[in-house]
Design an enzyme around this catalytic site. Sequence first.
Site, PDB file in Angstrom:
ATOM      1  N   THR A   1      45.917  12.620  -4.335  1.00 26.39           N
ATOM      2  CA  THR A   1      46.432  11.309  -3.918  1.00 26.39           C
ATOM      3  C   THR A   1      45.479  10.246  -4.484  1.00 26.39           C
ATOM      4  O   THR A   1      45.615   9.882  -5.649  1.00 26.39           O
ATOM      5  CB  THR A   1      46.561  11.207  -2.386  1.00 26.39           C
ATOM      6  OG1 THR A   1      45.326  11.580  -1.780  1.00 26.39           O
ATOM      7  CG2 THR A   1      47.683  12.086  -1.888  1.00 26.39           C
TER       8      THR A   1
ATOM      9  N   THR B   1      43.623  12.822   3.237  1.00 29.86           N
ATOM     10  CA  THR B   1      43.807  14.162   3.780  1.00 29.86           C
ATOM     11  C   THR B   1      43.064  15.125   2.896  1.00 29.86           C
ATOM     12  O   THR B   1      43.066  15.014   1.689  1.00 29.86           O
ATOM     13  CB  THR B   1      45.286  14.591   3.746  1.00 29.86           C
ATOM     14  OG1 THR B   1      45.970  13.904   4.761  1.00 29.86           O
ATOM     15  CG2 THR B   1      45.430  16.081   3.955  1.00 29.86           C
TER      16      THR B   1
ATOM     17  N   GLU C   1      36.478   8.153  -1.383  1.00 27.42           N
ATOM     18  CA  GLU C   1      36.975   6.843  -1.810  1.00 27.42           C
ATOM     19  C   GLU C   1      35.832   5.849  -2.013  1.00 27.42           C
ATOM     20  O   GLU C   1      35.121   5.510  -1.075  1.00 27.42           O
ATOM     21  CB  GLU C   1      38.007   6.334  -0.803  1.00 27.42           C
ATOM     22  CG  GLU C   1      39.282   7.194  -0.859  1.00 27.42           C
ATOM     23  CD  GLU C   1      40.306   6.844   0.196  1.00 27.42           C
ATOM     24  OE1 GLU C   1      41.478   7.178  -0.032  1.00 27.42           O
ATOM     25  OE2 GLU C   1      39.940   6.257   1.220  1.00 27.42           O
TER      26      GLU C   1
ATOM     27  N   ASN D   1      41.308   0.899   0.375  1.00 24.75           N
ATOM     28  CA  ASN D   1      41.994   1.028   1.655  1.00 24.75           C
ATOM     29  C   ASN D   1      42.542  -0.268   2.221  1.00 24.75           C
ATOM     30  O   ASN D   1      43.352  -0.243   3.136  1.00 24.75           O
ATOM     31  CB  ASN D   1      41.070   1.707   2.666  1.00 24.75           C
ATOM     32  CG  ASN D   1      40.918   3.163   2.329  1.00 24.75           C
ATOM     33  OD1 ASN D   1      41.910   3.882   2.300  1.00 24.75           O
ATOM     34  ND2 ASN D   1      39.702   3.591   2.022  1.00 24.75           N
TER      35      ASN D   1
END
Lengths: 410, 410
Positions: free
Chosen positions: A158, A195, A282, A405
């Site tokens: 992702t 995830t 991230e 985010n």
Amino acid sequence: MAYPPSPFAPADFPALPPVPGVRLAACEAGVRYSGRLDLMLAEFAPDTVVGGVMTKSTTAGAPVDWNRIALGNGAARALVVNAGNANVFTGERGRDAVEKTAAAVSGAIDCGLNDVFVCSTGTIGEYLLEERITAKIGDLTATLSDTAWENAATAIMTTDTYPKGAVRTTAIDGTPVTLVGIAKGSGMIAPDMATMLAYVMTDAVLSPGVAQAAVADGADKSFNAITIDSDTSTSDTLLLFATGQAGHAPVSEVGDERLTDFKDALNDLLIDMAHQVVKDGEGAQKFIEIRVAGAESDDAARRIGLAVGNSPLVKTAIAGEDANWGRIVMAVGKAGEKADRDKLAIAIGGVQITQDGEPVPNYDETPVTTHMQGHDIEIEIDVGVGKGQATTWTCDLTHGYIDINADYRT
Amino acid sequence: MAYPPSPFAPADFPALPPVPGVRLAACEAGVRYSGRLDLMLAEFAPDTVVGGVMTKSTTAGAPVDWNRIALGNGAARALVVNAGNANVFTGERGRDAVEKTAAAVSGAIDCGLNDVFVCSTGTIGEYLLEERITAKIGDLTATLSDTAWENAATAIMTTDTYPKGAVRTTAIDGTPVTLVGIAKGSGMIAPDMATMLAYVMTDAVLSPGVAQAAVADGADKSFNAITIDSDTSTSDTLLLFATGQAGHAPVSEVGDERLTDFKDALNDLLIDMAHQVVKDGEGAQKFIEIRVAGAESDDAARRIGLAVGNSPLVKTAIAGEDANWGRIVMAVGKAGEKADRDKLAIAIGGVQITQDGEPVPNYDETPVTTHMQGHDIEIEIDVGVGKGQATTWTCDLTHGYIDINADYRT
């Protein structure tokens, strides 16, 4: 989105060998993304057994519910994973989508419905268009190969910036055994767009109970010892598939000594994969190892390590290349575990900075500063109350994390 | 550091009236900062009683240890607070620094050593140059006034962008009573450069036990219901000083009904101050109220609210003005409290977005988008298992937070 690339990205995906009894394929199903692989299928030989560990979230997704039941049988013939939509918080329609996906796979490879494991990762709360998945199952089964590891690892990404895979070879009873793993992060123990999913395939001949015990054991010191942002995904899944093709005499006792090397190799592989996930966290620019000793128990040490690893103030200090050990003191203090403030010892990059609850007078700051400017940060903490110890891993908290985010859905 | 200013900064410091029995002064002591107020002294009339609540950190600073002991007497004659150095993790020298500071104050105003409360906020792990403080006590006692609230509130700031104060008036037994509070944030329940300090001064006539019960009670629904970054300060301190000058008959029973209005006013004041701290949270651009209902207990509801309020993914989504409720589902799931995924209902800005574990079909996104663009964000969550409820408050997680905390010491 303009944040620096991961300094840990490997030049190439590792060369991963076939695992006898495992064939894979990936394709573009357009579940959410377009122009990239987003669906993978793994087919396992008959008699493959499976063990697994899943998220503790109370709002877990429909695929997690499905896999929990399927794990009860201990048998697996297929794994299907899509990226882009997590199929979480989608109610009855979500449950239908999993069942239809499993049905399409069980029809295509002629196996029981509960022999099919189904995982989804991506956005929460949007209905999964499972017809985009089921329409591709025929293509996937027609293109299965024993070397499609990179495509499979790519299809489950992702916000990951590179596909993750690793291999270990070992032996059981003198017979060579291979373990190959693929994984994805990267908001980790986290988000709606991340995830953690990880799969290990091996040709070892194990009973389901042995597979389950081995993977649960290994998870504790790998995937349960990492944190990127303290958020727990609704979809986290780690599965171990053992095809039983290696040819050694079956291992069906958890304590069987023939399994010692295998367990070491599995644990090592899981730690390798967990590190890869953290390194692609991230916005991550630093990989941080936190070794806690002197705690009341190993569990207490792990909780202290995670308190440090989850502290936004510790993580931002490291992003700023600042050896701000006062924030480590703070994070130890908030962990809720026994610690002796007046014995607390902290070292960064191997340099002792505090001892007996006070700063070490005139410690040499130069090597510490140099250490903080590197990408691999080591923190050692002794809390001075017992013999418990644990190592945990995390990454720094950077502008990249905010970029990713705060801007993702818009 | 170039981050947007707080949208919540008031145009002016509120007009705060004198509290009979309280005099204050502030000065530049140069503890760490230069060119700004960084030291305050409050002097209380004889017979002033005190109650307080302090950090649960196991690595609390020397001033917290000192105040815990002083609280045992329930009497107070002075409060001295410096900013710039938290005097935490400073061992024996830190303990000496507190004692010398208290001694200087007790000498200057002629009171017992344990009647002096000492607080420090700022960097952890650097020795406090207490001689810079003790050298100023004479000046401070010579300039005490009953209106120096703004100077006092300014002197205790660290990364706060504005001083914080509030007032409530009420009555006990028909006699008017005043409560004035000052507070500082702003990395909150946090950091080495933040810490939450709050002081309430009142002229009510209370026993120490009543003061303690009232402040402990009020803290639960105010300062213990807010989070900025989940980090727990080594110095968090909330103290209530009651000078007993109001003239009503003393209140010495916790359950005394004459205290009903006073308690309401105190709780309201504490919530007001707690909100001010959150609104000046490091980098904060949004003030977020999270109302949780349907939990197993009020405590469970508070833990769910804090799990949502501490989630970096929820906080970054709100920073991005994205009504990404999937992340709220995730955060409820990670709270570790009972929740019924299939009954979970979420509303944002008063618009019901999920119901019975699924998105509400075709809910109107326009008012939600408009709501997310404002500065005050309201989230309602019903977890569908019981009658427990709680309200918590937090702020968003922005680039400003990273700027402040990744660059602070360097």
